[in-house]
Design an enzyme around this catalytic site. Structure first.
Site, short mmCIF file in Angstrom:
data_model
loop_
_atom_site.label_atom_id
_atom_site.label_comp_id
_atom_site.label_asym_id
_atom_site.label_seq_id
_atom_site.Cartn_x
_atom_site.Cartn_y
_atom_site.Cartn_z
CG HIS A 252 31.80 77.67 14.11
ND1 HIS A 252 30.69 76.89 14.33
CD2 HIS A 252 31.44 78.55 13.15
CE1 HIS A 252 29.72 77.30 13.53
NE2 HIS A 252 30.14 78.30 12.82
NE ARG A 309 46.61 71.23 16.61
CZ ARG A 309 45.47 71.42 17.25
NH1 ARG A 309 45.38 71.10 18.52
NH2 ARG A 309 44.40 71.89 16.64
P1 ADP Z 1 37.92 74.20 12.37
O1 ADP Z 1 38.98 73.21 12.00
O2 ADP Z 1 37.94 75.42 11.50
O3 ADP Z 1 37.90 74.53 13.84
P2 ADP Z 1 35.91 72.11 12.44
O4 ADP Z 1 35.62 71.34 11.22
O5 ADP Z 1 36.77 71.46 13.49
O6 ADP Z 1 36.54 73.51 12.02
O7 ADP Z 1 34.55 72.57 13.11
C1 ADP Z 1 34.52 73.49 14.18
C2 ADP Z 1 33.13 73.53 14.80
O8 ADP Z 1 32.14 73.91 13.82
C3 ADP Z 1 32.63 72.21 15.35
O9 ADP Z 1 33.13 71.95 16.63
C4 ADP Z 1 31.13 72.43 15.33
O10 ADP Z 1 30.73 73.25 16.40
C5 ADP Z 1 30.92 73.23 14.06
N1 ADP Z 1 30.61 72.33 12.92
C6 ADP Z 1 31.50 71.74 12.11
N2 ADP Z 1 30.87 70.97 11.18
C7 ADP Z 1 29.56 71.09 11.41
C8 ADP Z 1 28.38 70.57 10.81
N3 ADP Z 1 28.44 69.77 9.74
N4 ADP Z 1 27.17 70.91 11.32
C9 ADP Z 1 27.08 71.74 12.39
N5 ADP Z 1 28.14 72.28 13.01
C10 ADP Z 1 29.37 71.97 12.53
#
Ligand code: ADP
Length: 709
Positions: A252, A309
């Protein structure tokens, strides 16, 4: 200067009095990058540094530097008081927080305000509003911004959350509300796994963020991560600088980013741009921000979170728009209006960014630490032309490239490197192990891919493992090169991306042999010895010598012979003559009739070879030294990776038996037990529980006991 930059300079000079001096509350590449723009705008810069960073590049990049504490971030870069004191003492009028560290910390923004220092970022309330993923979603829902089906309320009762998961339908994704960096996230495939996953997510959320609050989302299959760069000023204006596709991720976390997102229609771009602006307006945003969306294969997009940011991947936006986003941040923080209107912005060409990390892709991307004893970065290039479009790109290059080399009017692409390290620097376990961001621009995506391929092949690091070869495979993998992007790309292409180690080739071995002999010559091995001479040695006699190497777990034997003044190499089932010339690490090798160029880096007994985007590491075995070393190795217990000591089971003077667990380390969310390699007595324990340790340091020492003999 292009029209666009002239607009910005005029408004910077004309309407707004820019800061005279700012403090950069960060380190590494982002601190260097902010300092570069400040220099161009005539703003003086103050760096802060910890014990680990006294000689760091960001300290040298700034006009002044102030010491703020010990190496662990929470004793230096995360210390609000020390940073505010440093800013006040140096007379800085504003603080740029970079990304990470305190950049999204509302208390820090408040402390800046209280001290009468401008925080170069959004208003405190906007940081707070977007700080919790749950609260932000509630706010976005009210503003009509689409959300992934899920639950983001206050009720944290386990049974209630399970009912919500059942309602949403599996698979479901559990996230830490206060989360970031993918920490805490768990995919739940069915009701039976829910409670256990919830416990794990809450535990990790509590440990990482001090807050166990979670939210639930429908887990989308094969989505894309597309984010929109927005900018807003204090006068209610907000615009978007298009999108970035950051779908290529591991655990992720982003690995490759690009702009614009491939296959994006103008209608979709505008819809997402407007949704991002609406999200920013909903929290009265000011400054640079990124609205992250998760996009289904059918094009439906949903708000994920807003990062308040500058993002790591902002350079790809700079290269396609010709704008310097840090200059925009400084201008807006000083009270300026947005330098451009939406209709004045356009996308030109395609940009890709690869994050070069000190890590080991084959060990689940475990971070690596150590000295960059050799670091060769690709040549920085930018286009030079008096046509406005081309200058669009060259301006960014000119602004941001350091010591660059202008190639030609016809150069089809640009290469930019944002880095905070130089050869000889150390990647320590205290901070992010990023070595550099390699950013390329091309008129088309295919051109950008060519530029990236070439630049990666010129990026050489010796001393620690990196993801460079992995990135080269990634950009060549058909799913990526043909833009079939989604967040599962790396997992789906596992076989291509994680091949078995390439078999050692005869020419690579020949390069290493050449390097061993060259080293010996340099070390003044007997001038009469034929082995110390690369060429020109003449004798009627035949000399033979055998060299031993390890390649992974393979024992490699190279038999050298000198006959009639020529050197011959017999190894890996081949026998040819060998001749070479070298300039430092670059070897021009003649193997039989075949002439080739290899880069061979030698550090003690380790030889690293870069050829065709492949990286080979061989160890030269000095038979005498080796026996002694392996005996010593049995008596020292070395940390296999950077991490934290979480338990010590052994005591000084204790008699231990082979296999007994002595110490437990935690690294990358996993526990690793260090066991006794043989019977013995604990002679020394070099660390205490809770301490952070680097890779390769000695943790304990063992002396042989009678039973072990
Ligand atoms: P963090 O802030 O911990 O990095 P995010 O919410 O930005 O978490 O999500 C990081 C990544 O996780 C996304 O870019 C995507 O790849 C995956 N992801 C997040 N939400 C979903 C979802 N609902 N379904 C599938 N993958 C998801």
């Amino acid at each position: 200067m292009t029209q666009l930059s002239t607009d910005l300079s005029t408004s910077l000079a004309g309407q707004v009095r820019l800061f005279k001096k700012i403090l950069i509350a960060n380190r590494g590449e982002i601190a260097c990058r902010v300092a570069r723009t400040c220099k161009q705008l005539g703003i003086q810069t103050v760096a802060v540094y910890s014990d680990a960073d006294a000689d760091a590049q960001h300290v040298m990049a700034c006009d002044e530097a102030i010491y703020i504490g010990a190496a662990p971030a929470k004793e230096s870069y995360l210390c609000i008081d020390r940073i505010i004191s440093a800013a006040s003492a140096s007379g800085a009028q504003a603080i740029h927080p970079g990304y990470g560290f305190l950049s999204e910390n509302a208390d820090f923004a408040q402390a800046c305000f209280d001290a009468g220092i401008v925080f170069i970022g959004p208003p405190i309330d906007a940081i707070r509003a977007m700080g919790s993923k749950s609260a932000a979603k509630t706010l976005m829902e009210k503003s009509g911004i689409p959300l992934v089906p899920g639950y983001h309320g206050e009720n944290q009762d386990a049974d209630f959350l399970q009912q919500q998961a059942d309602r949403i339908g599996y698979p479901v994704l559990l996230k830490a509300s206060a989360g970031g960096g993918g920490k805490g996230m768990r995919i739940v495939n069915g009701g039976a796994e829910f409670k256990e996953a919830l416990n794990a997510c809450q535990r990790e959320a509590k440990n990482s963020f001090g807050n166990a609050h979670v939210l639930l989302e429908k887990y989308l299959e094969r989505p894309r991560h597309i984010e929109v760069q927005i900018f807003a000023d204090q006068y209610g204006q907000c615009i978007y600088l298009f999108e970035r596709d950051c779908s290529v991720q591991r655990r992720h976390q982003k690995v490759l980013e690009e702009a614009p997102a491939p296959g994006m229609s103008e209608t979709q771009r505008e819809a997402m741009g407007k949704a991002a602006v609406a999200a920013a307006v909903a929290v009265a945003y000011v400054g640079a921000g990124t609205v992250e969306f998760i996009v289904n294969q059918d094009g439906a997009f949903y708000f994920m979170e807003m990062n308040t940011r500058l993002q790591v991947e902002h350079p790809v936006t700079e290269l396609i728009t010709g704008q310097d986003l840090v200059a925009w941040q400084l201008h807006i923080a000083a009270g300026g209006a947005l330098p451009l209107r939406q209709e004045q912005l356009s996308i030109y060409g395609h940009a890709l960014e690869a994050r070069i990390y000190a890590e080991n892709p084959d060990k689940d991307f475990l971070p690596a630490t150590g000295t960059l004893y050799y670091l060769h970065m690709p040549q920085i290039r930018w286009r030079v032309s008096d046509g406005r479009r081309d200058a669009h790109v060259s301006d960014v290059g000119e602004n941001l490239a350091q010591g660059s080399d202008i190639l030609s009017m016809r150069e089809p692409y640009a290469v930019r490197i944002d880095s905070g390290v130089a050869q000889g620097d150390t990647i320590s376990p205290f901070y992010d192990p990023m070595i550099a961001k390699l950013i390329v621009w091309g008129a088309t995506r295919d051109q950008a891919l060519i530029a990236m391929r070439r630049a990666l092949s010129e990026f050489h690091v010796a001393g620690l493992s990196t993801n460079i070869a992995f990135l080269a495979r990634l950009i060549d993998c058909p799913d990526f090169s043909q833009a079939r992007l989604d967040t599962g790309l790396i997992a789906r292409n596992h076989t291509i991306l994680f091949p078995a180690p390439a078999p050692l080739t005869y020419s690579v071995l020949a390069g290493v042999v050449a390097s061993v002999l060259t080293q010996e010559r340099a070390n003044f091995m007997s001038p009469l010895s034929p082995w110390g001479q690369a060429d020109g040695w003449r004798s009627a006699e035949v000399y033979q010598r055998v060299l031993h190497f390890m390649y992974g777990t393979e024992n490699i034997i190279a038999t050298l012979s000198y006959q009639r003044g020529r050197l011959y190499l017999e190894a890996l089932g081949r026998y040819t003559s060998l001749h070479w010339e070298n300039t430092q690490t670059c070897y021009r090798l003649q193997v039989g009739e075949h002439i080739m160029t290899l880069n061979v880096f030698a550090q003690e007994d380790q030889f690293e070879v870069y050829v065709d985007n492949q990286h080979f590491i061989l160890h030269y075995i000095d038979p005498l030294a080796h026996n002694k070393k392996s005996e010593q190795a049995q008596d020292t217990l070395i940390s296999p990776m950077p991490g934290k000591i979480i338990a010590i089971h052994a005591q000084h003077g204790q008699t231990v038996t082979k296999g007994m667990p002595l110490l437990v380390m935690e690294a990358m969310k996993m526990e690793h037990t260090i066991a006794a390699p043989r019977n013995g007595v604990i002679d020394a324990i070099h660390y205490v529980t809770g301490e952070q340790v680097a890779e390769g340091v000695q943790l304990l020492s063992l002396v042989a006991s009678d039973e072990s003999c």
